[in-house]
Design an enzyme around this catalytic site. Structure first.
Site, PDB file in Angstrom:
ATOM      1  CE  LYS A 101      -4.496  -1.485   1.651  1.00  0.00           C
ATOM      2  NZ  LYS A 101      -4.293  -2.909   2.021  1.00  0.00           N
ATOM      3  CD  GLU A 123     -11.827   5.805   2.087  1.00  0.00           C
ATOM      4  OE1 GLU A 123     -11.968   7.025   1.886  1.00  0.00           O
ATOM      5  OE2 GLU A 123     -11.276   5.036   1.285  1.00  0.00           O
ATOM      6  CB  SER A 388      -0.070  -8.102  -1.288  1.00  0.00           C
ATOM      7  OG  SER A 388      -0.884  -8.955  -0.506  1.00  0.00           O
TER       8      SER A 388
HETATM    9  C1  LIG Z   1      -5.125  -4.002   1.468  1.00  0.00           C
HETATM   10  C2  LIG Z   1      -4.389  -5.229   1.178  1.00  0.00           C
HETATM   11  C3  LIG Z   1      -4.724  -6.059   0.089  1.00  0.00           C
HETATM   12  C4  LIG Z   1      -5.919  -5.824  -0.806  1.00  0.00           C
HETATM   13  O1  LIG Z   1      -5.915  -4.647  -1.515  1.00  0.00           O
HETATM   14  P1  LIG Z   1      -5.744  -4.584  -3.114  1.00  0.00           P
HETATM   15  O2  LIG Z   1      -6.065  -3.179  -3.425  1.00  0.00           O
HETATM   16  O3  LIG Z   1      -6.680  -5.555  -3.721  1.00  0.00           O
HETATM   17  O4  LIG Z   1      -4.333  -4.934  -3.398  1.00  0.00           O
HETATM   18  C5  LIG Z   1      -3.953  -7.177  -0.166  1.00  0.00           C
HETATM   19  N1  LIG Z   1      -2.900  -7.501   0.615  1.00  0.00           N
HETATM   20  C6  LIG Z   1      -2.551  -6.741   1.678  1.00  0.00           C
HETATM   21  C7  LIG Z   1      -1.381  -7.174   2.491  1.00  0.00           C
HETATM   22  C8  LIG Z   1      -3.275  -5.586   1.997  1.00  0.00           C
HETATM   23  O5  LIG Z   1      -2.924  -4.854   3.058  1.00  0.00           O
END
Ligand SMILES: *Cc1c(COP(=O)(O)O)cnc(C)c1O
Length: 421
Positions: A101, A123, A388
């Site tokens: 993010k 938000e 992610s």
């Molecule tokens: C917020 C988040 C996501 C999902 O958000 P996307 O916008 O779909 O990428 C995925 N993995 C993690 C670790 C997150 O914090």
């Protein structure tokens, strides 16, 4: 016809100047002040963010503050334990703050600085976006107002603490159901009043134009790095690239650099407890076209067309729509969408802990679980999974609901046994 060749010019064609990905995207807000604000934003993005000065500064921030590039890692132990398929991870969990993010929050913060703004507004639901944005605000020396439902504030105490320590104001939203939907409304209202001094920052590749474009571009670095890293390590491209899809930011950043390659792209949506409405958040798999939060996409709606209730054990994935670019790439057949349920994701989480010494976020574990499923079929090939985020934020929840691993892994082995009978 080569289906990949059609994507050589894709990035030039989509989105259109007014933010359409085919019929999806756009700006469906009806408040004239907000429309003015978003137009100014889009204009700034099209000019400032394309300048060499902006691009060089963002590159420096990514290297010195964020810790980019993040590595690509070959999971040899896990792959050997499962069969012949080779699993690789793009380690976005090694980003500063532990997830992807920050890639777009720092981009949005830098744009705010170039635009002469003093405050970032957003938000947050589970608080992950709020923490990433509060980090960006501290880095750029800006104020930060995070709108959060009272119910979520009570549930997500550690993230509320983090945001406050980073200097953000966490503003409780106490109307309606007091969760994410109301927090979005409150943040939009604040932005309409304050847009001369502030910019609004969305948490994913959704929302009105220019957000889906901007977030895609700021997340593009994931796939761009990963493609080069994978090629230099293996001498070829992966057979599949996999990422989890909440609103779709990590997935779109990972996928777009591979669009014109002969590589299968798989977006993994959360099936939660099962396919009944309210038990999952698999928006593309089970949803239909509609307008919500100011944009047109594929979404989960109730009979009145309002956002439907959604659920997943990964709080970052429980959003009732996917960004408009996912809707287009789904319709074009370029990205395939699959689902993984709560338990399959947790099994993947435990397997990565035990075989590789990496604790992944439950969100990312959904993508990994799909790769594990493929590996178990006994095929050969390679898959690159976008990891992610890291799982430190999920530890208490996982231990409380699923224990430390061994018993749950046994239970899943039995479940698989009965499913294949
Ligand atoms: C917020 C988040 C996501 C999902 O958000 P996307 O916008 O779909 O990428 C995925 N993995 C993690 C670790 C997150 O914090």
């Amino acid at each position: 016809m080569n289906k990949y060749r059609d994507f050589d010019n894709y990035l030039k064609e989509y989105p259109s100047r007014d933010g359409y990905f085919g019929k999806y995207g756009g700006n469906y807000l009806d408040d004239p002040e907000l429309i003015k604000a978003f137009n100014e934003y889009a204009e700034a993005y099209h000019t400032i963010a394309q300048s060499a000065q902006f691009i060089n500064e963002l590159r420096r921030i990514r290297r010195d503050f964020q810790g980019r590039p993040t590595p690509v890692y070959h999971c040899q132990n896990l792959s050997n334990a499962l069969g012949r398929y080779q699993i690789y991870l793009k380690r976005e969990d090694l980003n500063h703050t532990g997830a992807h993010k920050l890639n777009h929050c720092l981009g949005e913060g830098l744009l705010a600085k170039f635009m002469g703004k003093k405050k970032l507004i957003a938000e947050t639901g589970a608080g992950q976006h709020g923490v990433a944005l509060a980090t960006a605000a501290a880095y750029f020396g800006m104020e930060c107002d995070i709108y959060m439902g009272e119910v979520d504030i009570a549930k997500q105490a550690p993230n509320v603490t983090r945001m406050k320590m980073l200097g953000a104001r966490v503003i409780p939203v106490s109307f309606g159901l007091k969760t994410l939907k109301e927090a979005v409304d409150a943040a939009f209202m604040a932005y309409a009043k304050e847009y001369k001094d502030a910019i609004y920052c969305i948490g994913t590749a959704a929302g009105p134009h220019p957000f889906p474009l901007m977030v895609r571009d700021f997340q593009f670095v994931i796939g761009e790095e990963a493609r080069e890293q994978f090629k230099s390590q293996t001498g070829h491209l992966p057979d599949q690239v996999v990422a989890c899809v909440g609103g779709g930011s990590n997935a779109i950043g990972m996928f777009t650099p591979f669009l014109a390659d002969p590589v299968e792209l798989v977006g993994v949506e959360p099936l939660g407890r099962g396919p009944a409405l309210g038990d999952h958040a698999a928006s593309i798999t089970y949803g239909k076209e509609g307008v919500m939060h100011g944009f047109n996409s594929i979404m989960l709606a109730d009979e009145k067309g309002d956002p439907a209730p959604v659920y997943s054990n990964a709080s970052g994935l429980d959003y009732p729509a996917a960004g408009p670019e996912h809707a287009l790439l789904h319709d074009l057949g370029r990205i395939r969408y699959e689902t993984i349920d709560d338990e399959e994701a947790i099994e993947a989480l435990f397997l990565l802990c035990r075989h590789e010494g990496i604790i992944p976020a439950i969100e990312s574990s959904h993508a990994l679980a799909y790769a594990i499923k493929v590996a178990r079929t006994g095929t050969t090939g390679s898959v690159l999974v976008n990891l992610s985020g890291r799982g430190d934020k999920d530890l208490d929840y996982v231990v409380e609901h699923y224990g430390y691993g061994p018993e749950f892994l046994e239970k899943m082995a039995k479940r698989r046994g009965s499913e294949t009978k």
